[in-house]
Scaffold this motif. Structure first.
Motif, mmCIF file in Angstrom:
data_model
loop_
_atom_site.group_PDB
_atom_site.id
_atom_site.type_symbol
_atom_site.label_atom_id
_atom_site.label_comp_id
_atom_site.label_asym_id
_atom_site.label_seq_id
_atom_site.Cartn_x
_atom_site.Cartn_y
_atom_site.Cartn_z
ATOM 1 N N HIS A 104 5.957 -8.369 -31.219
ATOM 2 C CA HIS A 104 6.328 -7.107 -31.876
ATOM 3 C C HIS A 104 6.401 -7.360 -33.379
ATOM 4 O O HIS A 104 7.494 -7.493 -33.949
ATOM 5 N N THR A 105 5.252 -7.433 -34.005
ATOM 6 C CA THR A 105 5.203 -7.748 -35.440
ATOM 7 C C THR A 105 5.424 -6.512 -36.301
ATOM 8 O O THR A 105 5.725 -6.645 -37.487
ATOM 9 N N GLU A 106 5.281 -5.324 -35.734
ATOM 10 C CA GLU A 106 5.512 -4.080 -36.463
ATOM 11 C C GLU A 106 6.346 -3.135 -35.610
ATOM 12 O O GLU A 106 6.218 -3.109 -34.386
ATOM 13 N N TRP A 107 7.197 -2.359 -36.289
ATOM 14 C CA TRP A 107 8.023 -1.360 -35.605
ATOM 15 C C TRP A 107 8.028 -0.080 -36.432
ATOM 16 O O TRP A 107 7.970 -0.124 -37.661
ATOM 17 N N THR A 108 8.167 1.051 -35.732
ATOM 18 C CA THR A 108 8.409 2.318 -36.413
ATOM 19 C C THR A 108 9.909 2.570 -36.469
ATOM 20 O O THR A 108 10.689 1.972 -35.720
ATOM 21 N N LEU A 109 10.310 3.461 -37.349
ATOM 22 C CA LEU A 109 11.721 3.813 -37.465
ATOM 23 C C LEU A 109 12.267 4.320 -36.136
ATOM 24 O O LEU A 109 13.341 3.903 -35.689
ATOM 25 N N SER A 110 11.542 5.224 -35.492
ATOM 26 C CA SER A 110 12.046 5.812 -34.255
ATOM 27 C C SER A 110 12.184 4.774 -33.142
ATOM 28 O O SER A 110 13.157 4.795 -32.374
ATOM 29 N N ASP A 111 11.240 3.850 -33.053
ATOM 30 C CA ASP A 111 11.319 2.811 -32.020
ATOM 31 C C ASP A 111 12.507 1.886 -32.265
ATOM 32 O O ASP A 111 13.220 1.500 -31.332
ATOM 33 N N LEU A 112 12.715 1.527 -33.526
ATOM 34 C CA LEU A 112 13.855 0.672 -33.846
ATOM 35 C C LEU A 112 15.172 1.371 -33.526
ATOM 36 O O LEU A 112 16.092 0.772 -32.955
ATOM 37 N N ALA A 113 15.269 2.635 -33.894
ATOM 38 C CA ALA A 113 16.497 3.379 -33.632
ATOM 39 C C ALA A 113 16.786 3.452 -32.140
ATOM 40 O O ALA A 113 17.942 3.335 -31.707
ATOM 41 N N ARG A 114 15.735 3.645 -31.366
ATOM 42 C CA ARG A 114 15.918 3.712 -29.918
ATOM 43 C C ARG A 114 16.390 2.365 -29.351
ATOM 44 O O ARG A 114 17.273 2.323 -28.491
ATOM 45 N N HIS A 115 15.828 1.271 -29.844
ATOM 46 C CA HIS A 115 16.181 -0.042 -29.315
ATOM 47 C C HIS A 115 17.607 -0.449 -29.670
ATOM 48 O O HIS A 115 18.270 -1.127 -28.893
ATOM 49 N N VAL A 116 18.082 -0.063 -30.848
ATOM 50 C CA VAL A 116 19.446 -0.446 -31.240
ATOM 51 C C VAL A 116 20.454 0.665 -30.950
ATOM 52 O O VAL A 116 21.654 0.509 -31.223
ATOM 53 N N ALA A 117 19.965 1.778 -30.380
ATOM 54 C CA ALA A 117 20.840 2.890 -29.981
ATOM 55 C C ALA A 117 21.686 3.401 -31.142
ATOM 56 O O ALA A 117 22.904 3.565 -31.035
ATOM 57 N N GLN A 118 20.999 3.655 -32.278
ATOM 58 C CA GLN A 118 21.671 4.203 -33.446
ATOM 59 C C GLN A 118 20.884 5.398 -33.965
ATOM 60 O O GLN A 118 19.673 5.511 -33.717
ATOM 61 N N PRO A 119 21.532 6.300 -34.706
ATOM 62 C CA PRO A 119 20.810 7.443 -35.284
ATOM 63 C C PRO A 119 19.718 6.967 -36.236
ATOM 64 O O PRO A 119 19.863 5.953 -36.924
ATOM 65 N N THR A 120 18.619 7.731 -36.291
ATOM 66 C CA THR A 120 17.510 7.337 -37.168
ATOM 67 C C THR A 120 17.941 7.318 -38.633
ATOM 68 O O THR A 120 17.450 6.491 -39.414
ATOM 69 N N SER A 121 18.869 8.199 -39.013
ATOM 70 C CA SER A 121 19.319 8.217 -40.409
ATOM 71 C C SER A 121 20.029 6.906 -40.760
ATOM 72 O O SER A 121 19.852 6.362 -41.859
ATOM 73 N N THR A 122 20.818 6.384 -39.832
ATOM 74 C CA THR A 122 21.528 5.125 -40.066
ATOM 75 C C THR A 122 20.557 3.964 -40.147
ATOM 76 O O THR A 122 20.648 3.110 -41.034
ATOM 77 N N VAL A 123 19.601 3.938 -39.218
ATOM 78 C CA VAL A 123 18.627 2.854 -39.196
ATOM 79 C C VAL A 123 17.734 2.919 -40.431
ATOM 80 O O VAL A 123 17.384 1.887 -41.014
ATOM 81 N N HIS A 124 17.371 4.135 -40.861
ATOM 82 C CA HIS A 124 16.546 4.274 -42.062
ATOM 83 C C HIS A 124 17.270 3.704 -43.282
ATOM 84 O O HIS A 124 16.658 3.030 -44.129
ATOM 85 N N GLU A 125 18.563 3.918 -43.359
ATOM 86 C CA GLU A 125 19.353 3.376 -44.474
ATOM 87 C C GLU A 125 19.330 1.846 -44.444
ATOM 88 O O GLU A 125 19.168 1.189 -45.475
ATOM 89 N N GLN A 126 19.463 1.283 -43.247
ATOM 90 C CA GLN A 126 19.437 -0.174 -43.111
ATOM 91 C C GLN A 126 18.057 -0.728 -43.452
ATOM 92 O O GLN A 126 17.930 -1.751 -44.138
ATOM 93 N N LEU A 127 17.013 -0.046 -43.010
ATOM 94 C CA LEU A 127 15.654 -0.497 -43.289
ATOM 95 C C LEU A 127 15.352 -0.449 -44.783
ATOM 96 O O LEU A 127 14.688 -1.343 -45.321
ATOM 97 N N THR A 128 15.828 0.578 -45.431
ATOM 98 C CA THR A 128 15.609 0.689 -46.875
ATOM 99 C C THR A 128 16.231 -0.490 -47.609
ATOM 100 O O THR A 128 15.619 -1.093 -48.505
#
Length: 254
Positions: free
Chosen positions: A22-46
């Motif tokens: 899994h060398t690449e992930w989308t925001l939505s896939d990451l959010a689903r895997h860590v069970a967090q809102p996409t807005s929270t995960v987007h902040e962490q990714l940024t």
């Protein structure tokens, strides 16, 4: 948990999702895997992208960033045993045509810090891409736990009917490992997969890592030959690092 610690933990969880498969992930896939809102995960990714630990590529996908390469280079540079051990691991893989690896004990965890990239043939085996290994169900884990005098992990997950899960069984096996200085597993993490491991030691006999091979269980009939190959490789590295094994009367094993 304090907010700052929780934030760091969540960032680490995101980074750990990236691996060879899994060398690449989308925001939505990451959010689903860590069970967090996409807005929270987007902040962490940024934040991770701004620090260089991740990088954003086309189509809103994320990859590991170059700064991790710098950090990994610094880590391996701080371990004088790693270059000779890694070279020995690759030679072992070519010699045995098996998946070879180096593992270390990190607190209570057993981590696979290197795997061979050449020389291996045959069917897949369990744990080919895992970073953290079950300490009580793998040869390297058992070896490192036994030589460190650690008890059976609690709780000890059951993977197969042959997984060691009782303190009495572990105590007996740990005693044998310390006596013979190698560990063997057969169908304990996954049916059809076995393992062998021996220690790499530094000056004064300190156990630095486990050098092992993972193999289809039927190939354990070759364990005598494989253990000789493992010991030859590990002893060469240990000698290079300044370890001089004591000669035990009546026993050629070391």
């Amino acid at each position: 948990m304090p907010r700052i610690l929780a934030t760091v933990e969540h960032a680490v969880r995101l980074l750990e999702l990236f691996d060879a498969d899994h060398t690449e992930w989308t925001l939505s896939d990451l959010a689903r895997h860590v069970a967090q809102p996409t807005s929270t995960v987007h902040e962490q990714l940024t934040t991770l992208c701004e620090t260089g630990l991740l990088t954003r590529v086309s189509r809103g996908r994320y990859r590991l960033g170059w700064r991790l390469l710098k950090l990994s280079s610094a880590l391996y540079g701080s371990l004088p045993w790693y270059p000779p051990a890694h070279a020995a691991m690759e030679r072992l893989a070519r010699r045995t045509h098996l998946l070879a690896f180096l593992c270390v004990l990190d607190g209570a965890r057993v981590l696979c810090v290197a795997r061979s990239v050449q020389g291996r043939d045959g069917p897949p085996v369990a744990g080919e891409l895992d970073f953290e290994l079950p300490a009580h169900a793998t040869a390297s884990g058992k070896l490192l736990l036994a030589l460190a005098g650690r008890p059976l992990p609690y709780p000890a997950p059951v993977f197969t009917e042959r997984t060691v899960t009782t303190a009495a069984a572990w105590d007996a096996e740990a005693t044998a490992i310390r006596q013979h200085l190698h560990a063997v597993t057969a169908d304990e993490w996954a049916n059809g997969t076995g393992g062998l491991a021996v220690p790499i030691r530094g000056e004064h006999g300190v156990v630095l890592a486990a050098l092992g091979v993972s193999l289809p269980t039927p190939r354990l009939r070759e364990s005598d030959m494989l253990l000789r190959a493992l010991r030859d490789a590990a002893d060469e590295v240990s000698w290079h690092l300044g370890y001089r094994a004591p000669i035990r009367a009546g026993n050629s094993e070391h």
